[in-house]
Design an enzyme around this catalytic site. Structure first.
Site, PDB file in Angstrom:
ATOM      1  CG  ASN A   9     -43.958  42.779 -32.572  1.00  0.00           C
ATOM      2  OD1 ASN A   9     -43.125  43.269 -33.340  1.00  0.00           O
ATOM      3  ND2 ASN A   9     -45.260  42.845 -32.796  1.00  0.00           N
ATOM      4  CD1 TRP A  10     -37.926  43.931 -29.841  1.00  0.00           C
ATOM      5  CD2 TRP A  10     -36.154  44.743 -30.944  1.00  0.00           C
ATOM      6  NE1 TRP A  10     -36.795  43.473 -29.212  1.00  0.00           N
ATOM      7  CE2 TRP A  10     -35.690  43.951 -29.869  1.00  0.00           C
ATOM      8  CE3 TRP A  10     -35.214  45.348 -31.791  1.00  0.00           C
ATOM      9  CZ2 TRP A  10     -34.334  43.767 -29.604  1.00  0.00           C
ATOM     10  CZ3 TRP A  10     -33.859  45.154 -31.540  1.00  0.00           C
ATOM     11  CH2 TRP A  10     -33.428  44.382 -30.450  1.00  0.00           C
ATOM     12  CG  HIS A  94     -49.125  42.498 -34.665  1.00  0.00           C
ATOM     13  ND1 HIS A  94     -49.747  43.707 -34.446  1.00  0.00           N
ATOM     14  CD2 HIS A  94     -48.571  42.142 -33.480  1.00  0.00           C
ATOM     15  CE1 HIS A  94     -49.556  44.058 -33.174  1.00  0.00           C
ATOM     16  NE2 HIS A  94     -48.848  43.133 -32.572  1.00  0.00           N
ATOM     17  CD  GLU A 166     -50.067  40.265 -29.912  1.00  0.00           C
ATOM     18  OE1 GLU A 166     -49.170  40.481 -29.094  1.00  0.00           O
ATOM     19  OE2 GLU A 166     -50.089  40.778 -31.039  1.00  0.00           O
ATOM     20  CB  SER A 212     -50.672  45.760 -21.583  1.00  0.00           C
ATOM     21  OG  SER A 212     -51.043  46.786 -22.491  1.00  0.00           O
ATOM     22  N   GLY A 233     -44.660  43.571 -26.572  1.00  0.00           N
ATOM     23  CA  GLY A 233     -44.351  44.763 -27.354  1.00  0.00           C
ATOM     24  C   GLY A 233     -43.468  45.702 -26.545  1.00  0.00           C
ATOM     25  N   GLY A 234     -44.072  46.728 -25.971  1.00  0.00           N
ATOM     26  CA  GLY A 234     -43.342  47.788 -25.258  1.00  0.00           C
ATOM     27  C   GLY A 234     -42.269  47.284 -24.303  1.00  0.00           C
TER      28      GLY A 234
HETATM   29  P1  13P Z   1     -47.648  45.678 -25.964  1.00  0.00           P
HETATM   30  O1  13P Z   1     -46.918  44.666 -25.124  1.00  0.00           O
HETATM   31  O2  13P Z   1     -46.895  46.945 -26.141  1.00  0.00           O
HETATM   32  O3  13P Z   1     -49.060  45.883 -25.484  1.00  0.00           O
HETATM   33  O4  13P Z   1     -47.765  45.052 -27.439  1.00  0.00           O
HETATM   34  C1  13P Z   1     -48.229  43.763 -27.595  1.00  0.00           C
HETATM   35  C2  13P Z   1     -48.035  43.364 -29.012  1.00  0.00           C
HETATM   36  O5  13P Z   1     -48.654  43.901 -29.912  1.00  0.00           O
HETATM   37  C3  13P Z   1     -47.030  42.329 -29.299  1.00  0.00           C
HETATM   38  O6  13P Z   1     -47.127  41.883 -30.599  1.00  0.00           O
END
Ligand code: 13P
Length: 249
Positions: A9-10, A94, A166, A212, A233-234
């Site tokens: 998820n960018w 989300h 999440e 994370s 995410g990151g």
């Molecule tokens: P992170 O991996 O940056 O914690 O984000 C998770 C996320 O929200 C994916 O949708």
């Protein structure tokens, strides 16, 4: 066997040139796992991403959509628009959409219906906040999020649904749920689905963990029996890190 899936998820990152550069890096990676791989760039870059990945086993998915089929909803994008550029999976629910754009379970139920009516797959996100976890209410919160947005569906619709647990306290914080916490919640989610539909339905639904996930913790999280992959995410913004996670299976 249900599918193993790793989706990036960018969020609101990467303009057109950056999207193309990251996709070109992704194409250089070597996939050694059988996981289905997806990326979710911003709306403006979906078409270019789709074109660049036509011959590749990486699916391009959207981060959101509106529930209406068309009309006077300035600034919004509907299912038919996504389908028309080759996008047939959408992330809904989300926690950032719930928190910053006031998306409620009721609204999400309508978005889920619209996606399914257009024969799209849904990655449906949910998860408790830190206060819920501290007070021991995490299962109750998660159950009500799932129930309110998905339990009006027929059992057969769950073929089109991917669940993504999440926990809000683990998103972008560097703090992950422990593999045991993830497994406990995923098993609870599967049981909830089994009670509602059947164990056959529950056993077929992929449940992803998000929050994370990094190359150094993915393997342990993915080793848990009810964790079928991750929503990243990151770490999805760097091709090598993302594929280290894809290959953690
Ligand atoms: P992170 O991996 O940056 O914690 O984000 C998770 C996320 O929200 C994916 O949708």
């Amino acid at each position: 066997m249900r599918k193993q899936i790793v989706a990036g998820n960018w969020k609101m990152n990467n303009d057109l040139a950056q999207t193309q550069a990251l996709i070109s890096d992704l194409k250089k990676q070597n996939q050694t796992s059988d996981a289905e791989v997806m990326i979710a760039p911003a709306f403006t870059n979906l078409w270019s991403a789709f074109e660049s990945l036509r011959q590749q086993p990486i699916e391009v998915v959207a981060q959101n959509m509106h529930f209406a089929s068309n009309g006077a909803y300035t600034g919004e994008v509907c299912a038919a628009m996504l389908k028309s550029i080759g996008v047939s999976t959408v992330i809904l629910g989300h926690s950032e959409r719930r928190a910053y754009f006031n998306e409620t379970d009721e609204l999400l139920a309508k978005k889920v219906d619209a996606a399914l009516a257009n024969d799209m797959r849904v990655i449906f996100c949910f998860g408790e906040e830190l206060a819920d976890r501290k007070s021991g209410n995490q299962e109750q919160v998660v159950k009500s999020q799932i129930k309110n947005a998905l339990f009006h569906l027929e059992a057969s619709a769950f073929k089109q649904i991917i669940l993504a647990y999440e926990p809000v306290w683990a998103i972008g914080t560097g703090e992950t749920a422990s593999p045991e916490q993830a497994q406990d919640m995923h098993a609870f989610i599967r049981k909830t689905l089994s009670d509602k539909c059947s164990s056959a339905v529950a056993d077929g639904v992929s449940i992803l963990y998000g929050g994370s996930v990094k190359p150094d913790n993915a393997k342990e999280i993915f080793s848990k029996p009810d964790v079928d992959g991750g929503l990243i995410g990151g770490a999805s913004l760097k091709a090598e890190d993302f594929f280290a996670i894809v290959n953690a299976f």
